[in-house]
Write a protein that holds these residues in place. Structure first.
Motif, PDB file in Angstrom:
ATOM      1  N   THR A 449      53.176  41.120  43.543  1.00  0.00           N
ATOM      2  CA  THR A 449      51.936  42.120  44.029  1.00  0.00           C
ATOM      3  C   THR A 449      52.377  42.294  45.542  1.00  0.00           C
ATOM      4  O   THR A 449      51.562  43.372  45.980  1.00  0.00           O
ATOM      5  N   THR A 450      53.028  41.436  46.338  1.00  0.00           N
ATOM      6  CA  THR A 450      53.445  41.961  47.706  1.00  0.00           C
ATOM      7  C   THR A 450      54.623  42.841  47.826  1.00  0.00           C
ATOM      8  O   THR A 450      55.531  42.772  47.379  1.00  0.00           O
ATOM      9  N   GLN A 483      45.681  37.946  51.290  1.00  0.00           N
ATOM     10  CA  GLN A 483      46.420  37.957  50.248  1.00  0.00           C
ATOM     11  C   GLN A 483      47.684  39.350  50.618  1.00  0.00           C
ATOM     12  O   GLN A 483      47.025  40.389  50.974  1.00  0.00           O
ATOM     13  N   ASP A 484      48.753  38.836  50.308  1.00  0.00           N
ATOM     14  CA  ASP A 484      49.863  39.994  50.635  1.00  0.00           C
ATOM     15  C   ASP A 484      49.928  40.248  51.975  1.00  0.00           C
ATOM     16  O   ASP A 484      50.562  41.402  52.354  1.00  0.00           O
ATOM     17  N   HIS A 510      51.287  35.365  52.990  1.00  0.00           N
ATOM     18  CA  HIS A 510      50.530  34.886  51.674  1.00  0.00           C
ATOM     19  C   HIS A 510      51.208  36.118  50.639  1.00  0.00           C
ATOM     20  O   HIS A 510      50.715  37.248  50.782  1.00  0.00           O
ATOM     21  N   GLY A 512      52.548  37.088  46.526  1.00  0.00           N
ATOM     22  CA  GLY A 512      52.557  36.960  45.097  1.00  0.00           C
ATOM     23  C   GLY A 512      53.966  37.303  44.821  1.00  0.00           C
ATOM     24  O   GLY A 512      54.251  38.695  44.406  1.00  0.00           O
ATOM     25  N   GLN A 570      51.064  32.655  43.321  1.00  0.00           N
ATOM     26  CA  GLN A 570      50.589  32.959  44.860  1.00  0.00           C
ATOM     27  C   GLN A 570      50.744  31.709  45.617  1.00  0.00           C
ATOM     28  O   GLN A 570      50.420  30.927  45.226  1.00  0.00           O
TER      29      GLN A 570
END
Length: 589
Positions: A449-450, A483-484, A510, A512, A570
């Motif tokens: 996701t990142t 997040q990310d 952070h 993923g 994560q």
């Protein structure tokens, strides 16, 4: 270019009203309020000249000599401290002004009595120091031009943009100095005491800069100010017009080959008679503006004309790109399987970061990865531009007649790429047999996701600290990243493409993903990087290949494998680098 010069001037004027100018402003006001009537003019002329020199010419000097960028700031502080001491002692100030006047008179014949005491020459000295302090404030428009200047030949146009940026800033500072001088005019009867007071101010500011208090103050107020005050030129510098103008300066490729082989258009078609429907994209460009060749007899260069009769795979890569490294097992397997059948693979090493231009670093990467096919350095991106390439990695497949017949971008679809090789060899009348290469390698995870994350100011995004501006900054305690997202902590020196750790430096992420990689370097000697996962030293079972006991030893500039999880997860990664470690970009897999 004219539009970019206008943008540069306006961006420079706006930057002079941002928090980045705070280290410069007290000194400019102090020096401008004392001395001769022409001292403010001398300050702005000196600032403009040294700022332009520092942001353009010194890019080459520092890169060639391997000098730290902090050297400029240190020299500037020393000069400002000395000038403040001089103002505190009136006889010294008079002697300095007189000596500068005599020097100017000998050089240009313009000293003379009429010029004595006007303060212009001493203002030049102060302004020259301020230009070095102010250089890190250069925004994206100028940073884009500077990046180009470091990698391509110097041009008058690029110099003009930097000069316009400096003039824009200096003009605003000049108006502020004139206003300050008018306010202090009633104190002219006490000019001696005022001069000494201003000298004391300059000494205090210089000492504060020596201990990075100016950076801490700047970072502290930037957190609480509205975005338009922290970076008043952001919208201007990120406008579509500015981006187009920068693209023109960079020489953005617009070749027919680039358009024809774009990933959207490069899928096989059925318009030709061949099994794969391979198109003919025309004659392949030759290797252009290259440097050292590796894995060729005597290091001699290859040419596309000299390779006629063989099928050629042109592989654009760079050794710190994880996506490129993951393709190497497949490319090496194709080389081993099909070289005798008529395939020649040429790796075109087109660097993303300055350290990747070093021939020693490239040679070490070739040895580390076990590459045996020819590789050429494309430091000036001459071959990259000849193909109109835009991606790492990118493969161009050339038939035995020297024509580009297919292209592949990024990772994956290796079966199709090998089928293209086999078909082009068959076209050339070569016998390839039934067996394939059996190539296999690390496949990127599908749950990442990142996105790729850069640490330098030019492409910094998703930082909890807000806008990441160039210069040495104390970020204090690293905030929790979203997040990310990422977050700086402690002292860092931020440049357009890199970030160098200072005292108490920390970096939180952070992410993923299953695998986390970071391009790092440690100039001069090996340094240690502490790696924590969710607040604890990362266990060996979850650590990447370069981490042992929660610590990575950073030596050469390359891609370091920091985290290797059993699946996409994560987590919060915290890095605590030893002072002097340089970071470039995170990649994930």
């Amino acid at each position: 270019m004219a539009l970019l010069i206008v943008f540069g001037f306006l961006a420079g004027a706006g930057t002079a009203l941002s928090p980045c100018v705070l280290p410069v402003l007290p000194i400019a006001l102090s020096a401008g309020a004392t001395g001769g009537r022409r001292r403010p003019l001398g300050i702005v002329v000196g600032l403009t000249a040294s700022f332009t020199f520092a942001t353009v010419a010194l890019v080459y000097v520092l890169d060639a000599l391997g000098l730290p960028n902090d050297l400029l700031r240190t020299l500037a502080i020393v000069v400002l401290l000395a000038f403040g001491v001089t103002l505190l002692v009136p006889p010294l100030a008079a002697r300095l002004e007189g000596r500068l006047s005599r020097i100017a008179g000998r050089v240009g014949g313009i000293g003379g009595a009429s010029a004595q005491g006007d303060g212009f020459r001493s203002g030049l000295l102060v302004g020259a120091s301020l230009g070095l302090v102010y250089a890190p404030c250069a925004g994206p428009v100028l940073a884009g031009v500077i990046t180009v200047s470091a990698s391509q030949s110097f041009t008058a146009g690029r110099f003009a943009v930097a000069l316009a940026y400096g003039i824009g800033s200096a003009l605003v500072l000049y108006l502020l100095m004139l206003g300050g001088r008018r306010l202090t005019a009633p104190l002219s009867r006490r000019s001696g005491a005022l001069q000494m007071a201003m000298g004391a101010v300059m000494i205090v500011v210089a000492l504060a800069m020596l201990n990075d208090y100016d950076l801490r103050f700047q970072s502290a107020i930037a957190k609480d100010l509205p975005a338009f005050l922290v970076d008043p030129t952001k919208h201007l510098e990120s406008s579509a017009s500015a981006r187009r103008a920068l693209a023109d300066v960079r020489g953005a490729p617009r070749s027919k080959l680039a358009a024809a082989t774009h990933p959207v258009d490069a899928a096989p078609t059925h318009g030709a008679a061949k099994r794969l429907g391979l198109r003919d994209y025309g004659l392949a460009p030759d290797f252009t503006d290259t440097q050292r060749w590796f894995n060729t007899p005597g290091g001699r260069p290859l040419t596309m004309a000299g390779l006629r009769g063989r099928v050629v795979l042109i592989d654009f890569w760079t050794y710190s790109c994880i996506n490129c490294l993951r393709t190497l097992p497949y490319i090496e397997a194709w080389d081993k399987r099909y070289r005798a059948a008529g395939l020649t693979i040429v790796g075109v090493h087109s660097p993303e970061f300055p350290f990747e231009k070093d021939a020693g670093n490239v040679a070490a990467a070739i040895a580390r990865e076990g590459i045996r096919y020819p590789v050429v350095q494309d430091n000036d991106l001459g071959t990259w531009d000849a193909y109109g390439n835009q991606y790492w990695p990118a493969d161009y497949f050339v038939d035995a007649r020297g024509h580009v017949r297919s292209a592949a971008f990024g990772e994956g679809d290796y079966g199709h790429s090998e089928a293209v090789i086999r078909e082009l060899l068959a076209e050339a009348g070569r016998r390839v047999g039934a067996a394939t290469s059996g190539a296999h390698g690390l496949v990127p995870s599908g749950g990442v996701t990142t996105p790729e994350s850069y640490l330098g100011s030019e492409r910094a995004e998703r930082f909890a600290n807000g806008a990441i501006l160039p210069g040495r900054q104390d970020f204090g305690t690293a905030p929790a990243p979203p997040q990310d997202g990422l977050a700086y902590g402690g002292v860092w020196t931020i440049e357009s493409q890199t970030a160098t750790a200072g005292p108490g430096a920390a970096l939180a992420l952070h992410f993923g993903a299953q695998h986390v990689y970071l391009v790092l370097g440690s100039p001069g000697r090996a340094r240690r990087l502490h790696v924590l996962l969710d607040g604890r030293p990362i266990p060996n079972a979850l650590a990447g290949a370069d981490v042992h006991g929660g610590v990575a030893t950073i030596t050469s500039q390359r891609l370091y494998d920091l985290v290797s999880l059993p699946a996409d997860e994560q987590h919060v990664l915290r890095l605590e680098p030893e002072e002097g470690i340089q970071g470039y970009a995170f990649t994930f897999g």
